[in-house]
Motif scaffolding. Structure first.
Motif, PDB file in Angstrom:
ATOM      1  N   LYS A 121       1.563   4.416  -0.378  1.00 39.72           N
ATOM      2  CA  LYS A 121       0.400   4.725  -1.221  1.00 39.72           C
ATOM      3  C   LYS A 121       0.866   4.968  -2.657  1.00 39.72           C
ATOM      4  CE  LYS A 121      -2.323   6.909   2.468  1.00 39.72           C
ATOM      5  NZ  LYS A 121      -2.938   8.173   2.943  1.00 39.72           N
ATOM      6  N   VAL A 122      -0.068   4.840  -3.598  1.00 39.18           N
ATOM      7  CA  VAL A 122       0.282   5.064  -5.004  1.00 39.18           C
ATOM      8  C   VAL A 122      -0.432   6.308  -5.523  1.00 39.18           C
ATOM      9  CG1 VAL A 122       0.670   2.612  -5.434  1.00 39.18           C
ATOM     10  CG2 VAL A 122      -1.606   3.604  -5.833  1.00 39.18           C
ATOM     11  N   GLU A 124      -2.848   8.326  -7.607  1.00 37.54           N
ATOM     12  CA  GLU A 124      -4.153   7.996  -8.191  1.00 37.54           C
ATOM     13  C   GLU A 124      -4.556   8.952  -9.314  1.00 37.54           C
ATOM     14  OE1 GLU A 124      -6.847   7.885  -4.941  1.00 37.54           O
ATOM     15  OE2 GLU A 124      -5.995   6.055  -4.069  1.00 37.54           O
ATOM     16  N   TYR A 129       2.391   9.303 -13.997  1.00 36.47           N
ATOM     17  CA  TYR A 129       2.885   8.601 -12.813  1.00 36.47           C
ATOM     18  C   TYR A 129       1.800   7.798 -12.103  1.00 36.47           C
ATOM     19  CZ  TYR A 129       6.637  11.942 -13.607  1.00 36.47           C
ATOM     20  OH  TYR A 129       7.634  12.683 -14.192  1.00 36.47           O
ATOM     21  N   GLY A 131      -0.344   5.149 -10.478  1.00 38.36           N
ATOM     22  CA  GLY A 131       0.007   3.807 -10.011  1.00 38.36           C
ATOM     23  C   GLY A 131       1.390   3.702  -9.404  1.00 38.36           C
ATOM     24  N   SER A 132       2.205   4.752  -9.530  1.00 37.81           N
ATOM     25  CA  SER A 132       3.563   4.730  -8.955  1.00 37.81           C
ATOM     26  C   SER A 132       3.503   4.972  -7.445  1.00 37.81           C
ATOM     27  CB  SER A 132       4.428   5.806  -9.604  1.00 37.81           C
ATOM     28  OG  SER A 132       4.537   5.599 -10.986  1.00 37.81           O
ATOM     29  N   PRO A 133       4.359   4.322  -6.669  1.00 42.16           N
ATOM     30  CA  PRO A 133       4.359   4.541  -5.218  1.00 42.16           C
ATOM     31  C   PRO A 133       4.856   5.945  -4.872  1.00 42.16           C
ATOM     32  CG  PRO A 133       6.218   3.174  -5.849  1.00 42.16           C
ATOM     33  CD  PRO A 133       5.356   3.321  -7.068  1.00 42.16           C
TER      34      PRO A 133
END
Length: 220
Positions: A121-122, A124, A129, A131-133
């Motif tokens: 998941k990224v 939100e 950060y 969009g980062s996993p």
């Protein structure tokens, strides 16, 4: 003639007794030799098994876990189970808290942080950060000889990058003293002592780091 016959019979009997005695001695020596050989073989096998059973860091950092098969437990009763090239952890230390995780070779899956497509998941939230996993599927293997106790470490670390740090599982063989890479205080090594058994640790940090408070030892 009768006298000669008696002498002949006595001589034959004495020869028979001598031969039987000699055979008996040879059998005893053969049995002793066989037992000694068997004992040596058992000792060699035992020694070989002992070597094979110890934690092999060179294998672990490639995703080969044959030297750490079995169940490991910490003081809280949480377990790590190793079977084949799969490691199942029921309380993996992540930036979002403890969560079950499964490692296969050098790939990790954390179900609570994985989407419906099987990808991490990224983030939100609207921050730097976004969009980062939440984690990386591919584990990074860290290893070092530990020759410099203040700047290196003496164990193998497998880590997944989680935003700003590594969620990691660390492997420390018996008699090895762990050296922590990110602890520069005067007491950097005071709480890290060698043990007479292999150990596994779970931790989160920006560098490989052994958390002595989350120590796992093998129970079977």
């Amino acid at each position: 003639m009768k006298k000669f016959g008696k002498i002949f019979i006595i001589g034959t009997l004495m020869s028979s007794v001598f031969l039987l005695t000699a055979c008996s001695k040879n059998e005893n020596q053969s049995t002793k030799g066989s037992k000694s050989s068997q004992s040596s073989s058992k000792l060699a096998a035992s020694s070989s098994d002992s070597v094979e059973d110890s934690m092999n860091l060179d294998e672990i950092k490639t995703g080969d876990y044959s030297s750490i098969q079995g169940t490991w437990k910490n003081s809280d009763g949480e377990t790590i189970t190793v079977k084949g090239n799969i490691i199942k952890i029921n309380a993996f230390d992540t930036m979002s808290g403890f969560s079950p995780a499964t490692i296969k070779g050098l790939t990790i899956n954390i179900p609570s942080q994985t989407d419906a497509n099987g990808n991490p998941k990224v983030i939100e939230d609207d921050n730097d950060y976004k969009g980062s996993p939440l984690y990386t599927k591919k584990l990074r293997a860290f290893s070092d000889s530990g020759n410099n106790s203040k700047l290196s470490y003496n164990f193998v670390c497998l880590g997944t990058y989680t935003i700003t740090a590594y969620s990691q599982i660390d492997f420390l063989p018996a008699t090895y003293t762990p050296y922590n890479n990110q602890d520069y205080t005067p007491n950097y090594n005071s709480h890290n002592n060698a043990s007479d058994v292999d150990r596994i640790f779970l931790d989160t940090g920006q560098e490989p780091n052994v958390d002595s408070n989350n120590e796992y030892k093998k129970i079977d």
